[in-house]
Write a protein that holds these residues in place. Sequence first.
Motif, PDB file in Angstrom:
ATOM      1  N   TRP A 118      30.142  76.223  25.789  1.00 31.33           N
ATOM      2  CA  TRP A 118      29.533  76.515  24.387  1.00 31.33           C
ATOM      3  C   TRP A 118      28.168  77.958  25.144  1.00 31.33           C
ATOM      4  CZ3 TRP A 118      31.653  79.257  20.111  1.00 31.33           C
ATOM      5  CH2 TRP A 118      29.948  80.535  19.279  1.00 31.33           C
ATOM      6  N   ASP A 119      27.397  76.898  25.752  1.00 31.79           N
ATOM      7  CA  ASP A 119      25.915  77.486  26.645  1.00 31.79           C
ATOM      8  C   ASP A 119      25.610  77.451  27.554  1.00 31.79           C
ATOM      9  OD1 ASP A 119      25.043  74.787  25.510  1.00 31.79           O
ATOM     10  OD2 ASP A 119      24.683  75.099  23.469  1.00 31.79           O
ATOM     11  N   TYR A 120      25.206  78.122  28.351  1.00 34.15           N
ATOM     12  CA  TYR A 120      24.433  78.112  29.870  1.00 34.15           C
ATOM     13  C   TYR A 120      23.526  78.332  29.803  1.00 34.15           C
ATOM     14  CZ  TYR A 120      25.035  78.788  34.728  1.00 34.15           C
ATOM     15  OH  TYR A 120      25.279  78.647  35.908  1.00 34.15           O
ATOM     16  N   LYS A 121      22.586  77.732  30.681  1.00 38.24           N
ATOM     17  CA  LYS A 121      20.973  77.374  30.414  1.00 38.24           C
ATOM     18  C   LYS A 121      21.014  78.193  32.067  1.00 38.24           C
ATOM     19  CE  LYS A 121      19.371  73.803  27.648  1.00 38.24           C
ATOM     20  NZ  LYS A 121      21.155  73.205  27.527  1.00 38.24           N
ATOM     21  N   GLN A 128      32.967  73.682  19.371  1.00 36.89           N
ATOM     22  CA  GLN A 128      31.788  73.849  18.663  1.00 36.89           C
ATOM     23  C   GLN A 128      32.159  74.738  17.245  1.00 36.89           C
ATOM     24  OE1 GLN A 128      30.318  76.180  17.699  1.00 36.89           O
ATOM     25  NE2 GLN A 128      28.216  75.272  18.155  1.00 36.89           N
ATOM     26  N   THR A 159      19.355  80.511  26.972  1.00 34.58           N
ATOM     27  CA  THR A 159      20.534  79.653  27.278  1.00 34.58           C
ATOM     28  C   THR A 159      21.446  80.555  26.804  1.00 34.58           C
ATOM     29  OG1 THR A 159      19.209  77.783  26.334  1.00 34.58           O
ATOM     30  CG2 THR A 159      21.451  78.268  25.917  1.00 34.58           C
ATOM     31  N   THR A 162      25.030  81.904  24.782  1.00 33.71           N
ATOM     32  CA  THR A 162      25.904  80.580  24.340  1.00 33.71           C
ATOM     33  C   THR A 162      27.051  81.735  23.486  1.00 33.71           C
ATOM     34  OG1 THR A 162      24.665  81.999  21.658  1.00 33.71           O
ATOM     35  CG2 THR A 162      23.768  79.114  22.911  1.00 33.71           C
TER      36      THR A 162
END
Length: 469
Positions: free
Chosen positions: A171-174, A156, A179, A181
Amino acid sequence: MKIAVIDSGVSEDYAENENNITNGMNIINSKLPPSDDNGHGTNMMKTILELSRSNKFENYIQLIPIKVLDSKATGKKEDIIAGIKYAIEDTKADIILLSIGFYYDFPELRNIISKAEEEGILVVSAAGNDSSSVLYPAAYPTVISVGGVTDGLELQTLSNSGVGLDIVAPWDYKINKDTFTGTSISAGLVVYAAAVIKNQFPEEVLSHLRNRIIINTKEVKNSPKLDDSVGFVDINKAITNENSSLVFPTQKEVALTLPIGKERFCIIDKKERWFKITSDFEGTVTFLIQNDKDNELTASTININEKKYNIGKKESLVFSIGKGVNYFSISTDLDNMNYLITPVLEIQKDEYEPNNKQNEAKMLSVGPINNSFYQANINTNNDKDWYKFVVQENKKIKIIVQSDTTRFDPVIQLYSSENKLIKKSDRSSAGSTEEIEVSLTPGTYCFSVNNDFSNNYNFSYLFNITYGE
Ligand SMILES: [Ca+2]
Ligand SMILES: [Ca+2]
Ligand SMILES: [Ca+2]
């Protein structure tokens, strides 16, 4: 598995319904609960807990909120150190998550991280989110430092990288509609992985467990900012692979990278095997080599680049290195010796050294605007670089110092030949340009350049001295 989350605390609404979250501690005000007035800490908790839940692992984990960050997610140095100390001494944590970082190395932080290591506590820390150098404590040899990658396994662009990075994660997680980040989340995801892996290898000593997590990874997209030793966290691979040590290949062409400033377990045998060190600078690399603690053997011999070295419990071997890729061959007279190797870089002195004192200042010429830059290095703790120049007629003079690393907070001090301070410039902080512009009468002047982050070194900077109008 006890996980101390040293952060902004946890929101009471969220913690209330969660049996997996303990009361924790508020370091900022010990009379109050560690309520989260920012949200960062709660997001870390949610990430680890929701991921555990979706993998039916929640019964194995307990999260301990330790509040050291305020409503703006900033914290005092002393509180952060105290939070780590509390996690080590009062919680019996197995893992510490520090999604917190400093641009600079300092003794109190280094010492408390060593203490965690002595106590067998795994420390996982975020690399940082400003496209720059890996922050501290992430950059320390015994901390798992985590960067962030996109869904396509590309670094990223905001993720910090380079020397000191161990592993990457999303880098991100929902979670539902939210979300989260940043490398904080990446580090949280690695903490979950570490908990699962540790649960499978409860008897494994900390340094081996850490190595197991870092080396058993999935390949990521090549990037000039990513060392080829850095991979994507892979729980399955780390669990199924028996190996928690690097095994170097016998062909030079496919030599494995040993990352600068990080420790790795390496299995060495009678075969000639190859590894490489990639450096942005000329200098020396010191290999700190330790016989594996588990091994009763306290002395052995290894051959590096066809020279023999006797290795006691702990040795330091120094080699010159050039800019770019440096290859090393390694073997021992024994079968399957496990060594813990940490390559420590010291970049070479610049051409103006020795110039640590005013009377050693090097004479430089003053050029027109847009004159090309001089390049020099900060190559030791507290390196101070003195320069002098001559002004022939009344002129406006401009001195600029800049660098591409956030490990440098430049300070410029300009003096007259009578040793009077004319001007000091330290307006900006990590990684930014510093400049002095001043009208001078004919004479000789000198100035010093140093790093306000006095423990940080091993980088170069650019500077020039020009005439204004
Ligand atoms: Ca220097
Ligand atoms: Ca110097
Ligand atoms: Ca500065």
